[in-house]
Design an enzyme around this catalytic site. Structure first.
Site, PDB file in Angstrom:
ATOM      1  N   ASP A 192      25.248  -5.870  39.341  1.00 40.54           N
ATOM      2  CA  ASP A 192      25.152  -7.325  39.256  1.00 40.54           C
ATOM      3  C   ASP A 192      24.860  -7.706  37.806  1.00 40.54           C
ATOM      4  O   ASP A 192      24.102  -7.020  37.118  1.00 40.54           O
ATOM      5  CB  ASP A 192      24.036  -7.855  40.170  1.00 40.54           C
ATOM      6  CG  ASP A 192      24.457  -7.836  41.640  1.00 40.54           C
ATOM      7  OD1 ASP A 192      25.634  -7.506  41.924  1.00 40.54           O
ATOM      8  OD2 ASP A 192      23.610  -8.134  42.499  1.00 40.54           O
ATOM      9  N   TRP A 254      27.651 -14.660  50.018  1.00 42.33           N
ATOM     10  CA  TRP A 254      26.517 -13.826  49.647  1.00 42.33           C
ATOM     11  C   TRP A 254      26.006 -12.981  50.814  1.00 42.33           C
ATOM     12  O   TRP A 254      25.735 -13.517  51.891  1.00 42.33           O
ATOM     13  CB  TRP A 254      25.400 -14.727  49.112  1.00 42.33           C
ATOM     14  CG  TRP A 254      24.235 -13.952  48.583  1.00 42.33           C
ATOM     15  CD1 TRP A 254      24.059 -13.505  47.313  1.00 42.33           C
ATOM     16  CD2 TRP A 254      23.115 -13.507  49.332  1.00 42.33           C
ATOM     17  NE1 TRP A 254      22.898 -12.790  47.232  1.00 42.33           N
ATOM     18  CE2 TRP A 254      22.294 -12.778  48.445  1.00 42.33           C
ATOM     19  CE3 TRP A 254      22.729 -13.635  50.672  1.00 42.33           C
ATOM     20  CZ2 TRP A 254      21.097 -12.193  48.845  1.00 42.33           C
ATOM     21  CZ3 TRP A 254      21.538 -13.052  51.081  1.00 42.33           C
ATOM     22  CH2 TRP A 254      20.728 -12.344  50.162  1.00 42.33           C
ATOM     23  N   GLU A 257      27.449  -7.058  52.245  1.00 43.89           N
ATOM     24  CA  GLU A 257      28.408  -6.025  51.809  1.00 43.89           C
ATOM     25  C   GLU A 257      27.712  -4.741  51.360  1.00 43.89           C
ATOM     26  O   GLU A 257      28.231  -3.647  51.549  1.00 43.89           O
ATOM     27  CB  GLU A 257      29.324  -6.586  50.718  1.00 43.89           C
ATOM     28  CG  GLU A 257      28.777  -6.574  49.293  1.00 43.89           C
ATOM     29  CD  GLU A 257      27.584  -7.490  49.049  1.00 43.89           C
ATOM     30  OE1 GLU A 257      27.386  -8.439  49.838  1.00 43.89           O
ATOM     31  OE2 GLU A 257      26.843  -7.255  48.079  1.00 43.89           O
ATOM     32  N   ASP A 258      26.503  -4.885  50.806  1.00 42.26           N
ATOM     33  CA  ASP A 258      25.778  -3.686  50.361  1.00 42.26           C
ATOM     34  C   ASP A 258      25.241  -2.896  51.558  1.00 42.26           C
ATOM     35  O   ASP A 258      25.187  -1.663  51.534  1.00 42.26           O
ATOM     36  CB  ASP A 258      24.661  -4.058  49.369  1.00 42.26           C
ATOM     37  CG  ASP A 258      23.897  -5.310  49.774  1.00 42.26           C
ATOM     38  OD1 ASP A 258      24.121  -5.815  50.906  1.00 42.26           O
ATOM     39  OD2 ASP A 258      23.067  -5.788  48.984  1.00 42.26           O
ATOM     40  N   HIS A 287      18.383 -17.758  37.864  1.00 39.33           N
ATOM     41  CA  HIS A 287      19.498 -18.682  38.098  1.00 39.33           C
ATOM     42  C   HIS A 287      19.406 -19.278  39.492  1.00 39.33           C
ATOM     43  O   HIS A 287      18.748 -18.749  40.372  1.00 39.33           O
ATOM     44  CB  HIS A 287      20.844 -17.980  37.932  1.00 39.33           C
ATOM     45  CG  HIS A 287      21.059 -16.860  38.921  1.00 39.33           C
ATOM     46  ND1 HIS A 287      21.602 -17.046  40.154  1.00 39.33           N
ATOM     47  CD2 HIS A 287      20.772 -15.540  38.827  1.00 39.33           C
ATOM     48  CE1 HIS A 287      21.659 -15.887  40.790  1.00 39.33           C
ATOM     49  NE2 HIS A 287      21.163 -14.964  40.013  1.00 39.33           N
ATOM     50  N   ARG A 289      21.402 -20.336  43.025  1.00 40.60           N
ATOM     51  CA  ARG A 289      22.565 -19.768  43.713  1.00 40.60           C
ATOM     52  C   ARG A 289      23.803 -20.548  43.295  1.00 40.60           C
ATOM     53  O   ARG A 289      23.819 -21.767  43.307  1.00 40.60           O
ATOM     54  CB  ARG A 289      22.398 -19.827  45.223  1.00 40.60           C
ATOM     55  CG  ARG A 289      23.666 -19.320  45.914  1.00 40.60           C
ATOM     56  CD  ARG A 289      23.390 -18.687  47.245  1.00 40.60           C
ATOM     57  NE  ARG A 289      22.453 -17.589  47.099  1.00 40.60           N
ATOM     58  CZ  ARG A 289      21.589 -17.252  48.041  1.00 40.60           C
ATOM     59  NH1 ARG A 289      21.534 -17.905  49.160  1.00 40.60           N
ATOM     60  NH2 ARG A 289      20.767 -16.242  47.844  1.00 40.60           N
TER      61      ARG A 289
END
Ligand SMILES: *[C@@H]1O[C@H](CO)[C@@H](O)[C@H](O)[C@H]1NC(C)=O
Ligand SMILES: *[C@@H]1O[C@H](CO)[C@@H](O)[C@H](O)[C@H]1NC(C)=O
Length: 345
Positions: A192, A254, A257-258, A287, A289
């Site tokens: 990331d 979001w 997937e991991d 940051h 989203r």
């Protein structure tokens, strides 16, 4: 005692030997046939062809040549350049020109140590869209970090074109397939852009087992987010990633997937390794989203199906169009059209 019986014995032994050789031949033949069958049954046959396709030219002077490998010594197991925990700074005034001028040994996004042969060649893959400032901080910190580890590496930014929902996992599949067209990388680090490592003893190399590099980050009080967490920054060899058919392509938005990748790893009876907690520390640059990366509400449903879907949803079904490959001084910008979510669930 005569000559005849002895001759007879020898002849019998000879026959045995002949029979043995014959048996061995038959066995070898059977083995050859059955291994052929296995290869034919592999769902990833086309994938092998892509992974082994002719290489596109990277900056060739940066690629370790055969002569170089024999002339130079291998880099030491532990780099003498490591400094351990570092104080990170995020100056708003940093510019790309400044970072470029501080990293002139990096050519076309790639670096190769000058005086020893790196122990691994590592492709850093960053799924990306609209994060200029984060990318700048990333390049500012990561180039010197990776050089202190004496790695042969390249940084790939995989930029999702258009503004449909973000798909981190599919971008990483694209990055793997495209990076292999440049060079036969040993190791892939899925990274990331907003996570910056705080300690250069956190080595960006692959291990016998898939590796998770983020035990803690400042935003979670440096604790693992949950048991089994495999997100943020992870590393797999080319073979490990091939074996699990890469990431799923079907996670838009979001999250999830991991965890899917972790399930794929477990299905292959591999385990996840992590560096010690005091080393695997990151700073997450703040940051909000991003728009275009809403929480993926389907993720729990998708995760339940992973054992049934992983063989057909992954590297072997990853369809996309490359719009451009720009070799910038400090990174390779691969811009891809990766399509959009199908709506029927
Ligand atoms: C983590 O550190 C970064 C950089 O100093 C900062 O921008 C961010 O707000 C910090 N996050 C938390 C939760 O402390
Ligand atoms: C990557 O290339 C695309 C297409 O040329 C461009 O729009 C985008 O800004 C570039 N991104 C970065 C980070 O260089």
């Amino acid at each position: 005692m005569g000559v005849l019986p002895t001759l007879f014995k020898v002849a019998r032994r000879g026959k045995c030997l002949l029979l043995l050789v014959l048996c061995l031949c038959v066995l070898a033949w059977i083995a050859a046939i059955s291994s052929d069958d296995v290869v034919k049954e592999s769902p990833f046959e086309d994938l092998k062809a892509i992974e082994e396709s002719p290489r596109r030219e990277l900056e060739s002077e940066m690629i370790p040549s055969v002569e170089e490998q024999t002339l130079k010594e291998s880099c030491p197991e532990r780099s003498p350049l490591l400094r351990g925990a570092l104080k990170l700074t995020f100056e708003a005034s940093v510019t790309l020109e400044q970072v470029e001028s501080e990293n002139q040994e990096v050519v076309g996004g790639q670096y190769n140590p000058a005086d020893c042969v790196a122990r691994q060649s590592v492709a850093i893959l960053i799924p990306y869209r609209n994060r200029e400032k984060h990318l700048l901080y990333f390049l500012y910190h990561l180039h010197p970090f990776l050089q202190r580890q004496q790695l042969h590496y390249a940084i790939y930014v995989i930029h999702q074109a258009g503004d449909v929902t973000f798909n981190r996992a599919k971008l990483l599949n694209v990055g793997y397939l495209e990076a292999l067209k440049d060079y036969n990388w040993d190791c892939f680090i899925f990274h990331d852009v907003d996570l910056i490592p705080e300690n250069d003893e956190n080595l960006y190399v692959c291990e016998e087992q898939p590796k998770h590099l983020v035990v803690g980050r400042n935003s979670t009080g440096y604790k693992l987010r949950y048991k089994g967490y495999f997100g943020g920054v992870s590393g797999m060899t080319k073979d490990q990633f091939h074996l699990v058919n890469g990431f799923p392509n079907t996670y838009w938005g979001w999250g999830g997937e991991d965890d899917d990748l972790r399930i794929r790893i477990q299905l292959q009876r591999m385990t996840i390794v992590r560096p010690p907690a005091e080393v695997a520390r990151y700073t997450m640059v703040f940051h909000k989203r991003d728009s275009g990366n809403q929480v993926n509400k389907d993720r729990m449903l998708l995760l339940r199906r992973t054992p049934q879907t992983w063989k057909k949803d992954g590297l072997n079904s990853c369809s996309y169009n490359i719009l451009s490959v720009n070799r910038e001084p400090l990174y390779i910008n691969i811009t891809a059209d990766i399509g959009q979510p199908e709506h029927a669930h």
